[in-house]
Design an enzyme around this catalytic site. Sequence first.
Site, mmCIF file in Angstrom:
data_model
loop_
_atom_site.group_PDB
_atom_site.id
_atom_site.type_symbol
_atom_site.label_atom_id
_atom_site.label_comp_id
_atom_site.label_asym_id
_atom_site.label_seq_id
_atom_site.Cartn_x
_atom_site.Cartn_y
_atom_site.Cartn_z
ATOM 1 N N MET A 14 17.097 43.328 63.243
ATOM 2 C CA MET A 14 16.297 43.546 64.460
ATOM 3 C C MET A 14 14.803 43.276 64.263
ATOM 4 S SD MET A 14 18.489 44.312 66.729
ATOM 5 C CE MET A 14 17.545 44.949 68.112
ATOM 6 N N ASP A 33 8.392 45.362 55.156
ATOM 7 C CA ASP A 33 9.686 45.724 54.559
ATOM 8 C C ASP A 33 9.422 46.160 53.131
ATOM 9 O OD1 ASP A 33 12.568 45.713 53.732
ATOM 10 O OD2 ASP A 33 12.844 44.775 55.680
ATOM 11 N N VAL A 98 14.186 50.514 60.545
ATOM 12 C CA VAL A 98 14.819 50.636 59.221
ATOM 13 C C VAL A 98 16.257 51.120 59.431
ATOM 14 C CG1 VAL A 98 12.577 51.091 58.129
ATOM 15 C CG2 VAL A 98 13.994 53.026 58.787
ATOM 16 N N GLU A 100 19.881 52.884 59.965
ATOM 17 C CA GLU A 100 20.222 54.005 60.863
ATOM 18 C C GLU A 100 20.607 55.261 60.064
ATOM 19 O OE1 GLU A 100 19.586 54.070 63.913
ATOM 20 O OE2 GLU A 100 21.119 55.001 65.146
ATOM 21 N N LYS A 105 14.632 57.330 58.072
ATOM 22 C CA LYS A 105 13.732 57.323 59.237
ATOM 23 C C LYS A 105 12.646 58.397 59.069
ATOM 24 C CE LYS A 105 16.624 54.862 62.228
ATOM 25 N NZ LYS A 105 16.259 53.508 62.592
ATOM 26 N N SER A 127 19.577 53.430 67.335
ATOM 27 C CA SER A 127 20.635 53.194 68.318
ATOM 28 C C SER A 127 21.215 54.493 68.848
ATOM 29 C CB SER A 127 21.785 52.415 67.674
ATOM 30 O OG SER A 127 21.316 51.245 67.089
ATOM 31 N N HIS A 148 14.347 51.363 72.191
ATOM 32 C CA HIS A 148 15.593 50.775 71.699
ATOM 33 C C HIS A 148 15.853 49.391 72.290
ATOM 34 C CE1 HIS A 148 20.255 51.051 71.449
ATOM 35 N NE2 HIS A 148 19.766 50.394 70.419
ATOM 36 N N GLU A 160 15.678 50.715 76.072
ATOM 37 C CA GLU A 160 15.762 52.132 76.432
ATOM 38 C C GLU A 160 14.518 52.835 75.884
ATOM 39 O OE1 GLU A 160 20.594 52.971 76.464
ATOM 40 O OE2 GLU A 160 19.542 53.056 74.560
ATOM 41 N N ASN A 198 24.797 52.568 74.278
ATOM 42 C CA ASN A 198 25.761 52.690 73.174
ATOM 43 C C ASN A 198 26.851 53.715 73.456
ATOM 44 O OD1 ASN A 198 25.215 50.666 71.377
ATOM 45 N ND2 ASN A 198 23.543 51.787 70.410
HETATM 46 N N1 LIG Z 1 21.752 45.575 64.465
HETATM 47 C C1 LIG Z 1 21.700 45.784 65.755
HETATM 48 O O1 LIG Z 1 22.348 45.119 66.545
HETATM 49 C C2 LIG Z 1 20.818 46.850 66.333
HETATM 50 C C3 LIG Z 1 20.575 46.873 67.720
HETATM 51 C C4 LIG Z 1 19.706 47.831 68.252
HETATM 52 C C5 LIG Z 1 19.127 48.775 67.399
HETATM 53 N N2 LIG Z 1 19.401 48.743 66.063
HETATM 54 C C6 LIG Z 1 18.761 49.754 65.227
HETATM 55 O O2 LIG Z 1 17.661 49.143 64.552
HETATM 56 C C7 LIG Z 1 17.481 49.757 63.265
HETATM 57 C C8 LIG Z 1 17.538 48.657 62.210
HETATM 58 O O3 LIG Z 1 18.803 48.032 62.265
HETATM 59 P P1 LIG Z 1 19.048 46.591 61.633
HETATM 60 O O4 LIG Z 1 20.383 46.160 62.125
HETATM 61 O O5 LIG Z 1 17.850 45.710 61.840
HETATM 62 O O6 LIG Z 1 19.168 46.985 60.088
HETATM 63 P P2 LIG Z 1 19.114 46.021 58.812
HETATM 64 O O7 LIG Z 1 19.871 46.709 57.754
HETATM 65 O O8 LIG Z 1 19.505 44.637 59.193
HETATM 66 O O9 LIG Z 1 17.554 45.991 58.457
HETATM 67 C C9 LIG Z 1 16.854 47.133 58.042
HETATM 68 C C10 LIG Z 1 15.661 46.687 57.204
HETATM 69 O O10 LIG Z 1 14.854 47.830 56.904
HETATM 70 C C11 LIG Z 1 14.396 47.666 55.588
HETATM 71 N N3 LIG Z 1 13.937 48.965 55.062
HETATM 72 C C12 LIG Z 1 14.657 49.956 54.506
HETATM 73 N N4 LIG Z 1 13.837 50.985 54.164
HETATM 74 C C13 LIG Z 1 12.572 50.618 54.517
HETATM 75 C C14 LIG Z 1 11.294 51.239 54.410
HETATM 76 N N5 LIG Z 1 11.160 52.448 53.882
HETATM 77 N N6 LIG Z 1 10.206 50.552 54.856
HETATM 78 C C15 LIG Z 1 10.353 49.313 55.387
HETATM 79 N N7 LIG Z 1 11.540 48.679 55.520
HETATM 80 C C16 LIG Z 1 12.639 49.329 55.081
HETATM 81 C C17 LIG Z 1 15.558 47.054 54.836
HETATM 82 O O11 LIG Z 1 15.143 46.441 53.624
HETATM 83 C C18 LIG Z 1 16.085 46.048 55.873
HETATM 84 O O12 LIG Z 1 15.469 44.787 55.729
HETATM 85 C C19 LIG Z 1 18.583 50.809 63.150
HETATM 86 O O13 LIG Z 1 18.078 52.054 63.549
HETATM 87 C C20 LIG Z 1 19.638 50.328 64.129
HETATM 88 O O14 LIG Z 1 20.431 51.360 64.613
HETATM 89 C C21 LIG Z 1 20.216 47.793 65.509
#
Ligand SMILES: NC(=O)c1ccc[n+]([C@@H]2O[C@H](COP(=O)([O-])OP(=O)(O)OC[C@H]3O[C@@H](n4cnc5c(N)ncnc54)[C@H](O)[C@@H]3O)[C@@H](O)[C@H]2O)c1
Length: 290
Positions: A14, A33, A98, A100, A105, A127, A148, A160, A198
């Site tokens: 994301m 990151d 970051v 979920e 978080k 999410s 969101h 959202e 969701n």
């Molecule tokens: N994947 C989806 O379709 C989607 C859709 C809407 C919302 N979300 C939400 O977005 C958030 C991220 O999901 P995602 O799918 O992008 O996850 P992801 O695993 O693809 O990416 C998360 C990133 O965060 C990084 N990270 C971890 N700890 C960190 C820190 N302390 N500081 C900085 N970076 C850090 C990781 O290295 C990774 O690159 C979650 O809360 C998820 O629920 C995801």
Amino acid sequence: MYVFKAAVVGAGTMGGEIAQVIASSGVPVVLKDVKQEFVETGLKKAREVTQGQLSGLVGKEKITQEQADSQLEEITGRISGTTEYEGFGDVDFVVEAVPERMEIKQAVFGELDEVTPGHAILASNTSSLSISEMADATGRPDKVVGFHFFYPASVMRLIEVIEGEETSEETLQATTNFAQAIRKTAVRCGEGPGFVVNRILNSSVSEVWRVTEEEGLDIKEVDKVIQESGTVPMGPFFLTDLLGLDTVLHVAEHLQESYGDRFYVSPKMKELVDAGNLGQKTGKGFYEHG
Ligand SMILES: NC(=O)c1ccc[n+]([C@@H]2O[C@H](COP(=O)([O-])OP(=O)(O)OC[C@H]3O[C@@H](n4cnc5c(N)ncnc54)[C@H](O)[C@@H]3O)[C@@H](O)[C@H]2O)c1
């Protein structure tokens, strides 16, 4: 409050696209990151998405190739990457993206509270998790809010805007205004698990996972039938691969803990996540990805 500068924490599935959405609306953004290679992946994603959008405009003869080339540099030039919190000292709005997990978080929100100015709004792209619990890790719970996006963030219009127990009206208003400024449609909702989208999406997809496993159906066949019905652009298993199996699993588990067995947690998905097969981002999930 006007957002002059923003930041995104987490450059995964994301984060890179969220930074792109913000930059393409004219606002400079810092993308953080934990490792440089993850930052680079996010920056690359933002560039590819921008390139795709601009090529589309050239194809429709809305802009020339020359204009597209200069806009590409302008938009991507507004995104800077960091593995520290460099550049967070003068941001007005942060989007946390970051993994979920509440413990990750909360650690990030505690750090953001230290490194950003006191007026900055700290928003989470969660999410389904509680905004109030993230706010507890800060000294500014009135400025913590849910923001969101949906996958893919560069395409989907909806956001959202989620109200935590202590989120102020001023924060909700500024967040809704920012959503509009980055060309999204905001809906305000409370912080019930899964929020609106969701909770609805998972209640239907849950049944597909359950029947597929109980009846031993073929995943690809199920996806094919659902896609061919024309109700959705792709089947739920392929979609899960794109979203990331770990993210989808955490959401499903959280919904089951909150609402009971009417929300199903797929053992097959759990098995894949335990083996490190998280979908497109690792090359394998329900499907193999090139
Ligand atoms: N994947 C989806 O379709 C989607 C859709 C809407 C919302 N979300 C939400 O977005 C958030 C991220 O999901 P995602 O799918 O992008 O996850 P992801 O695993 O693809 O990416 C998360 C990133 O965060 C990084 N990270 C971890 N700890 C960190 C820190 N302390 N500081 C900085 N970076 C850090 C990781 O290295 C990774 O690159 C979650 O809360 C998820 O629920 C995801």
